[in-house]
Write a protein that holds these residues in place. Structure first.
Motif, mmCIF file in Angstrom:
data_model
loop_
_atom_site.group_PDB
_atom_site.id
_atom_site.type_symbol
_atom_site.label_atom_id
_atom_site.label_comp_id
_atom_site.label_asym_id
_atom_site.label_seq_id
_atom_site.Cartn_x
_atom_site.Cartn_y
_atom_site.Cartn_z
ATOM 1 N N LEU A 1 -21.476 -31.594 -59.391
ATOM 2 C CA LEU A 1 -22.584 -32.624 -59.058
ATOM 3 C C LEU A 1 -23.869 -31.867 -58.223
ATOM 4 O O LEU A 1 -24.990 -32.235 -58.452
ATOM 5 C CB LEU A 1 -22.203 -33.757 -58.060
ATOM 6 C CG LEU A 1 -21.582 -34.744 -59.205
ATOM 7 C CD1 LEU A 1 -20.871 -36.035 -58.264
ATOM 8 C CD2 LEU A 1 -22.317 -35.236 -59.998
ATOM 9 N N LEU A 2 -23.292 -30.950 -57.380
ATOM 10 C CA LEU A 2 -24.190 -30.101 -56.399
ATOM 11 C C LEU A 2 -24.956 -29.325 -57.492
ATOM 12 O O LEU A 2 -26.259 -29.254 -57.435
ATOM 13 C CB LEU A 2 -23.615 -29.232 -55.428
ATOM 14 C CG LEU A 2 -24.355 -28.288 -54.601
ATOM 15 C CD1 LEU A 2 -25.423 -29.305 -53.941
ATOM 16 C CD2 LEU A 2 -23.406 -27.767 -53.685
ATOM 17 N N ALA A 3 -24.270 -28.540 -58.458
ATOM 18 C CA ALA A 3 -25.006 -27.809 -59.399
ATOM 19 C C ALA A 3 -26.192 -28.603 -60.282
ATOM 20 O O ALA A 3 -27.166 -28.216 -60.454
ATOM 21 C CB ALA A 3 -24.206 -27.010 -60.368
ATOM 22 N N LEU A 4 -25.517 -30.074 -60.684
ATOM 23 C CA LEU A 4 -26.495 -30.707 -61.544
ATOM 24 C C LEU A 4 -27.900 -31.211 -60.705
ATOM 25 O O LEU A 4 -28.957 -31.025 -61.189
ATOM 26 C CB LEU A 4 -25.959 -32.122 -61.941
ATOM 27 C CG LEU A 4 -26.376 -32.866 -62.806
ATOM 28 C CD1 LEU A 4 -26.499 -32.313 -64.160
ATOM 29 C CD2 LEU A 4 -25.352 -34.089 -63.196
ATOM 30 N N MET A 5 -27.506 -31.436 -59.349
ATOM 31 C CA MET A 5 -28.739 -32.031 -58.451
ATOM 32 C C MET A 5 -29.425 -30.542 -58.490
ATOM 33 O O MET A 5 -30.803 -30.853 -58.389
ATOM 34 C CB MET A 5 -28.180 -32.220 -57.094
ATOM 35 C CG MET A 5 -29.555 -32.605 -56.207
ATOM 36 S SD MET A 5 -30.368 -34.152 -56.825
ATOM 37 C CE MET A 5 -29.170 -35.547 -56.617
ATOM 38 N N GLY A 6 -29.024 -29.330 -58.225
ATOM 39 C CA GLY A 6 -29.958 -28.312 -58.259
ATOM 40 C C GLY A 6 -30.891 -27.981 -59.423
ATOM 41 O O GLY A 6 -32.029 -27.708 -59.323
ATOM 42 N N ALA A 7 -29.884 -28.143 -60.597
ATOM 43 C CA ALA A 7 -30.721 -28.132 -61.845
ATOM 44 C C ALA A 7 -31.923 -29.152 -62.089
ATOM 45 O O ALA A 7 -33.027 -28.891 -62.543
ATOM 46 C CB ALA A 7 -29.725 -27.961 -62.989
ATOM 47 N N ALA A 8 -31.672 -30.222 -61.566
ATOM 48 C CA ALA A 8 -32.579 -31.262 -61.483
ATOM 49 C C ALA A 8 -33.914 -31.085 -60.910
ATOM 50 O O ALA A 8 -34.975 -31.241 -61.243
ATOM 51 C CB ALA A 8 -32.036 -32.572 -61.058
ATOM 52 N N HIS A 9 -33.610 -30.531 -59.702
ATOM 53 C CA HIS A 9 -34.671 -30.237 -58.586
ATOM 54 C C HIS A 9 -35.570 -29.121 -59.286
ATOM 55 O O HIS A 9 -36.758 -28.881 -59.268
ATOM 56 C CB HIS A 9 -34.292 -29.861 -57.407
ATOM 57 C CG HIS A 9 -34.012 -31.237 -56.458
ATOM 58 N ND1 HIS A 9 -35.027 -31.639 -55.768
ATOM 59 C CD2 HIS A 9 -33.411 -31.836 -56.398
ATOM 60 C CE1 HIS A 9 -34.679 -32.575 -55.013
ATOM 61 N NE2 HIS A 9 -33.304 -32.908 -55.559
ATOM 62 N N GLY A 10 -35.070 -28.114 -59.984
ATOM 63 C CA GLY A 10 -35.593 -27.059 -60.741
ATOM 64 C C GLY A 10 -36.474 -27.548 -61.852
ATOM 65 O O GLY A 10 -37.325 -26.994 -62.121
ATOM 66 N N LEU A 11 -35.685 -28.650 -62.702
ATOM 67 C CA LEU A 11 -36.706 -29.086 -63.790
ATOM 68 C C LEU A 11 -37.888 -30.048 -63.207
ATOM 69 O O LEU A 11 -38.926 -29.982 -63.733
ATOM 70 C CB LEU A 11 -35.657 -30.175 -64.431
ATOM 71 C CG LEU A 11 -34.997 -29.467 -65.631
ATOM 72 C CD1 LEU A 11 -34.003 -30.442 -66.138
ATOM 73 C CD2 LEU A 11 -35.682 -29.062 -66.810
ATOM 74 N N ILE A 12 -37.718 -30.562 -62.070
ATOM 75 C CA ILE A 12 -38.850 -31.075 -61.579
ATOM 76 C C ILE A 12 -40.058 -30.310 -61.256
ATOM 77 O O ILE A 12 -41.221 -30.899 -61.408
ATOM 78 C CB ILE A 12 -38.302 -32.042 -60.528
ATOM 79 C CG1 ILE A 12 -37.365 -33.225 -60.756
ATOM 80 C CG2 ILE A 12 -39.666 -32.629 -59.526
ATOM 81 C CD1 ILE A 12 -36.745 -33.753 -59.593
ATOM 82 N N CYS A 13 -39.584 -29.006 -60.727
ATOM 83 C CA CYS A 13 -40.855 -28.327 -60.496
ATOM 84 C C CYS A 13 -41.484 -27.615 -61.765
ATOM 85 O O CYS A 13 -42.556 -27.059 -61.575
ATOM 86 C CB CYS A 13 -40.069 -26.847 -59.839
ATOM 87 S SG CYS A 13 -39.348 -27.325 -58.211
#
Length: 141
Positions: A99-111
């Motif tokens: 879930l931590l990796a998924l949240m990190g990927a999500a914030h990367g996508l938002i950028c």
């Protein structure tokens, strides 16, 4: 008949003061804090994020609705997904890492530029944020 085997005690069976001395407790706390904090930041700032982006506009209402729907799906299916991880022989605490990796990927996508990466990142972040609640409760219990 063989004597009964003693039950193994949980490493979490200590009190709060002893828990604060354990590295694994601090690592779990940091993971949970990062996922829930990442979701809280998005929840409170999606209006500003969508207004500040260049390119095709995405309404704040669309972003918030996407986050909320995916958060709800995460709360519904997060426990089932963690049960499958355990069924494959991995400890449930690995779900917090995923879930931590998924949240990190999500914030990367938002950028990334454009409305599609924004909404995909918001959806992934919502799912990770929502999934952390059932996983966290089962891991801590």
């Amino acid at each position: 008949a063989a004597p009964p085997q003693p039950r193994a005690t949980s490493p979490w069976a200590c009190g709060p003061l002893q828990m604060m001395r354990r590295l694994d407790a601090w690592l779990l706390w940091v993971q949970i804090f990062a996922v829930l904090g990442g979701g809280a930041v998005l929840t409170t700032n999606l209006g500003s994020i969508t207004a500040a982006r260049s390119g095709p506009p995405v309404s704040a209402g669309t972003a918030v609705a996407t986050f909320s729907c995916c958060q709800g799906l995460g709360r519904l299916f997060g426990g089932t997904a963690s049960d499958r991880v355990v069924g494959r022989g991995a400890p449930r605490t690995w779900c917090t890492v995923l879930l931590l990796a998924l949240m990190g990927a999500a914030h990367g996508l938002i950028c990334a530029p454009g409305p599609a990466p924004l909404l995909a990142g918001v959806a992934l972040a919502g799912f990770a944020f929502g999934s952390m609640f059932p996983v966290m409760m089962v891991v801590i219990a």
